[in-house]
Design a protein around this motif. Structure first.
Motif, PDB file in Angstrom:
ATOM      1  N   GLU A  79       0.780  -1.184   0.020  1.00 11.95           N
ATOM      2  CA  GLU A  79      -0.041   0.061  -0.035  1.00 11.95           C
ATOM      3  C   GLU A  79       0.876   1.172   0.207  1.00 11.95           C
ATOM      4  N   VAL A  80       0.444   2.258  -0.583  1.00 20.39           N
ATOM      5  CA  VAL A  80       0.899   3.600  -0.531  1.00 20.39           C
ATOM      6  C   VAL A  80       0.259   4.652  -0.578  1.00 20.39           C
ATOM      7  N   CYS A  81      -0.116   4.719   0.731  1.00 21.64           N
ATOM      8  CA  CYS A  81      -1.533   5.331   1.321  1.00 21.64           C
ATOM      9  C   CYS A  81      -1.341   5.592   2.649  1.00 21.64           C
ATOM     10  N   ASP A  82      -1.928   6.770   3.119  1.00 22.02           N
ATOM     11  CA  ASP A  82      -2.162   7.154   4.734  1.00 22.02           C
ATOM     12  C   ASP A  82      -2.789   6.189   5.479  1.00 22.02           C
ATOM     13  N   ARG A  83      -2.649   6.055   6.687  1.00 26.50           N
ATOM     14  CA  ARG A  83      -3.120   5.070   7.606  1.00 26.50           C
ATOM     15  C   ARG A  83      -4.570   4.802   7.179  1.00 26.50           C
ATOM     16  N   ASP A  84      -5.149   5.923   7.272  1.00 27.37           N
ATOM     17  CA  ASP A  84      -6.817   5.764   6.899  1.00 27.37           C
ATOM     18  C   ASP A  84      -7.310   5.452   5.484  1.00 27.37           C
ATOM     19  N   LYS A  85      -6.126   5.249   4.769  1.00 20.37           N
ATOM     20  CA  LYS A  85      -6.366   4.753   3.184  1.00 20.37           C
ATOM     21  C   LYS A  85      -7.338   5.729   2.405  1.00 20.37           C
ATOM     22  N   THR A  86      -7.050   7.036   2.918  1.00 16.59           N
ATOM     23  CA  THR A  86      -7.892   8.283   2.376  1.00 16.59           C
ATOM     24  C   THR A  86      -6.984   9.049   1.430  1.00 16.59           C
ATOM     25  N   GLU A  87      -5.819   8.964   1.683  1.00 21.37           N
ATOM     26  CA  GLU A  87      -4.772   9.614   0.732  1.00 21.37           C
ATOM     27  C   GLU A  87      -3.724   8.753   0.070  1.00 21.37           C
ATOM     28  N   ASP A  88      -3.992   8.821  -1.539  1.00 20.13           N
ATOM     29  CA  ASP A  88      -2.885   7.905  -2.102  1.00 20.13           C
ATOM     30  C   ASP A  88      -1.612   8.854  -2.422  1.00 20.13           C
ATOM     31  N   PHE A  89      -0.585   8.284  -2.039  1.00 22.43           N
ATOM     32  CA  PHE A  89       0.980   8.811  -2.182  1.00 22.43           C
ATOM     33  C   PHE A  89       1.646   8.304  -3.355  1.00 22.43           C
ATOM     34  N   SER A  90       0.996   7.081  -4.185  1.00 19.39           N
ATOM     35  CA  SER A  90       1.854   6.912  -5.359  1.00 19.39           C
ATOM     36  C   SER A  90       2.234   7.909  -6.179  1.00 19.39           C
ATOM     37  N   PHE A  91       1.530   8.850  -6.337  1.00 20.40           N
ATOM     38  CA  PHE A  91       2.020   9.929  -7.341  1.00 20.40           C
ATOM     39  C   PHE A  91       1.403  11.369  -6.884  1.00 20.40           C
ATOM     40  N   ALA A  92       2.368  12.248  -6.753  1.00 23.87           N
ATOM     41  CA  ALA A  92       1.605  13.749  -6.691  1.00 23.87           C
ATOM     42  C   ALA A  92       2.389  14.777  -7.311  1.00 23.87           C
ATOM     43  N   GLU A  93       1.797  15.779  -7.650  1.00 21.49           N
ATOM     44  CA  GLU A  93       2.460  16.899  -8.276  1.00 21.49           C
ATOM     45  C   GLU A  93       1.915  18.134  -7.903  1.00 21.49           C
ATOM     46  N   SER A  94       2.762  18.982  -7.601  1.00 22.18           N
ATOM     47  CA  SER A  94       2.474  20.473  -6.844  1.00 22.18           C
ATOM     48  C   SER A  94       3.562  21.336  -7.048  1.00 22.18           C
ATOM     49  N   ASN A  95       3.295  22.583  -7.413  1.00 18.11           N
ATOM     50  CA  ASN A  95       4.331  23.627  -7.203  1.00 18.11           C
ATOM     51  C   ASN A  95       5.649  23.315  -8.325  1.00 18.11           C
ATOM     52  N   GLY A  96       5.511  22.756  -9.458  1.00 21.31           N
ATOM     53  CA  GLY A  96       6.847  22.536 -10.194  1.00 21.31           C
ATOM     54  C   GLY A  96       7.507  21.352  -9.852  1.00 21.31           C
ATOM     55  N   VAL A  97       6.668  20.388  -8.978  1.00 27.88           N
ATOM     56  CA  VAL A  97       7.397  19.328  -8.441  1.00 27.88           C
ATOM     57  C   VAL A  97       6.533  17.878  -8.455  1.00 27.88           C
ATOM     58  N   ARG A  98       6.970  16.802  -8.939  1.00 32.64           N
ATOM     59  CA  ARG A  98       6.374  15.507  -8.758  1.00 32.64           C
ATOM     60  C   ARG A  98       7.166  14.432  -8.147  1.00 32.64           C
ATOM     61  N   ILE A  99       6.459  13.599  -7.282  1.00 31.61           N
ATOM     62  CA  ILE A  99       7.000  12.453  -6.702  1.00 31.61           C
ATOM     63  C   ILE A  99       6.239  11.177  -7.100  1.00 31.61           C
ATOM     64  N   GLY A 100       7.031   9.964  -7.367  1.00 31.68           N
ATOM     65  CA  GLY A 100       6.496   8.678  -7.656  1.00 31.68           C
ATOM     66  C   GLY A 100       6.852   7.803  -6.383  1.00 31.68           C
ATOM     67  N   ASN A 101       5.792   7.147  -6.025  1.00 32.59           N
ATOM     68  CA  ASN A 101       6.341   6.056  -4.891  1.00 32.59           C
ATOM     69  C   ASN A 101       5.668   4.765  -5.102  1.00 32.59           C
ATOM     70  N   LEU A 102       6.384   3.861  -4.844  1.00 31.60           N
ATOM     71  CA  LEU A 102       5.988   2.356  -4.848  1.00 31.60           C
ATOM     72  C   LEU A 102       6.527   1.623  -3.681  1.00 31.60           C
ATOM     73  N   SER A 103       5.656   0.610  -3.376  1.00 31.89           N
ATOM     74  CA  SER A 103       6.061  -0.228  -2.292  1.00 31.89           C
ATOM     75  C   SER A 103       5.755  -1.686  -2.580  1.00 31.89           C
ATOM     76  N   PHE A 104       6.778  -2.471  -2.172  1.00 32.12           N
ATOM     77  CA  PHE A 104       6.863  -4.000  -2.214  1.00 32.12           C
ATOM     78  C   PHE A 104       6.972  -4.709  -1.257  1.00 32.12           C
ATOM     79  N   SER A 105       6.461  -6.100  -1.186  1.00 35.28           N
ATOM     80  CA  SER A 105       6.999  -7.032  -0.063  1.00 35.28           C
ATOM     81  C   SER A 105       7.351  -8.295  -0.920  1.00 35.28           C
ATOM     82  N   SER A 106       8.139  -9.192  -0.364  1.00 33.57           N
ATOM     83  CA  SER A 106       8.354 -10.632  -0.840  1.00 33.57           C
ATOM     84  C   SER A 106       8.685 -11.603   0.142  1.00 33.57           C
TER      85      SER A 106
END
Length: 298
Positions: A79-106
């Motif tokens: 999961e790439v989100c906040d604890r309440d699963k209301t905010e997706d953090f996988s991708f965000a763009e703001s103020n000339g910036v972007r961020i990409g996030n991934l999470s895995f387990s094995s």
């Protein structure tokens, strides 16, 4: 903690690295999962958000993706989100910036997270953390590669970060793990620097053989000449170390508590928090740091 007699090999012998080509079913599973994960955030990006700056560390991102495909077992997306699963953090763009996030387990790792922060010439950042399954009393693999001002300032860190406190009972194990990094560190003068104590106490959760480099634009070629091979060797060495360590079900709760202590320490001191607040807002930044980057911190 049980480490095999042949805990260290200067050439990281391939027999201890599970090569996926010997298991087509596994590599196909990992390939499909990783392709799906990357495509969900448009990765790998081909050009910077400002369409001018080079994506300095995108090749490191892609190399890690391919390495995980080849060497991990039964990968799953996290999961790439906040604890309440209301905010997706996988991708965000703001103020000339972007961020990409991934999470895995094995089967081997409780969590592997990857972050790429693209602010054009202002900043290029690649960060990844590998947390072993708690059955393995091993360091966390931490990689933090930062470039500012289009290459005017560069700060790079690769470390096998010990989670156990350094005392008489653990110092021998710490020294053994340090040998994996020492062999790499000795090859690359630009990565033999020393971390300042501005944000972190190097005696807590940092090894004595950390790869650390701080250099300006007159030494930017070190990224390709030294950092690139050091990064590749570090992934190989860390995986080698993992596969020469025996699992111990009885230690899981204690190891998980030490991973929690690592997350609390790191979240409280992360210098990136101020940057995230400035670009994405305080609420987003606090949740991102505590619920995704260091999700055991609260």
């Amino acid at each position: 903690m049980d480490i095999g007699e042949n805990f260290f090999s200067p050439n990281f012998p391939s027999e201890v690295l599970p090569v996926s080509l010997n298991n087509p079913t596994r590599v196909n599973h990992n390939r499909n999962l990783l392709m799906k994960a990357e495509s969900s955030i448009g990765m790998p990006w081909r050009e910077s958000i400002d369409q001018v700056q080079e994506l300095t560390f995108m090749s490191f991102w892609s190399y890690q993706i391919d390495f995980m495909k080849q060497h991990l077992t039964d990968m799953r997306m996290g999961e790439v989100c906040d604890r309440d699963k209301t905010e997706d953090f996988s991708f965000a763009e703001s103020n000339g910036v972007r961020i990409g996030n991934l999470s895995f387990s094995s089967r081997e790792f409780r969590k592997i997270r990857m972050t790429y922060y693209d602010a054009g010439k202002q900043a290029q950042v690649f960060n990844t953390l590998w947390y072993p399954d708690p059955k393995y009393n091993l360091p966390v693999l931490g990689v933090d590669l930062l470039q500012f001002g289009g290459g005017k300032r560069n700060l790079v860190v690769i470390d096998f970060q010990p989670i156990q406190e350094d005392n008489g009972a653990t110092s021998v194990a710490h020294e053994k793990y340090d040998q994996y990094l020492k062999q790499i560190r000795d090859q690359f003068p630009s990565l033999q620097g020393k971390m300042s104590d501005r944000f972190y106490d190097e005696s807590q959760f940092f090894s004595k053989q950390m790869l650390f480099g701080r250099f300006g634009e007159n030494q930017v070629e070190a990224i390709l000449d030294e950092l690139w091979p050091a990064f590749q060797q570090s992934l190989e060495a860390y995986t080698c170390m993992f596969h020469q360590t025996n699992a111990n079900d009885l230690q899981q709760s204690q190891v998980l508590e030490r991973q929690r202590a690592y997350d609390i320490y790191s979240a409280d001191r992360d210098p990136a928090l101020a940057m995230f607040k400035a670009k994405f807002g305080e609420k987003w930044a606090e949740a991102f740091v505590h619920d995704f980057l260091f999700d055991l911190s609260r």
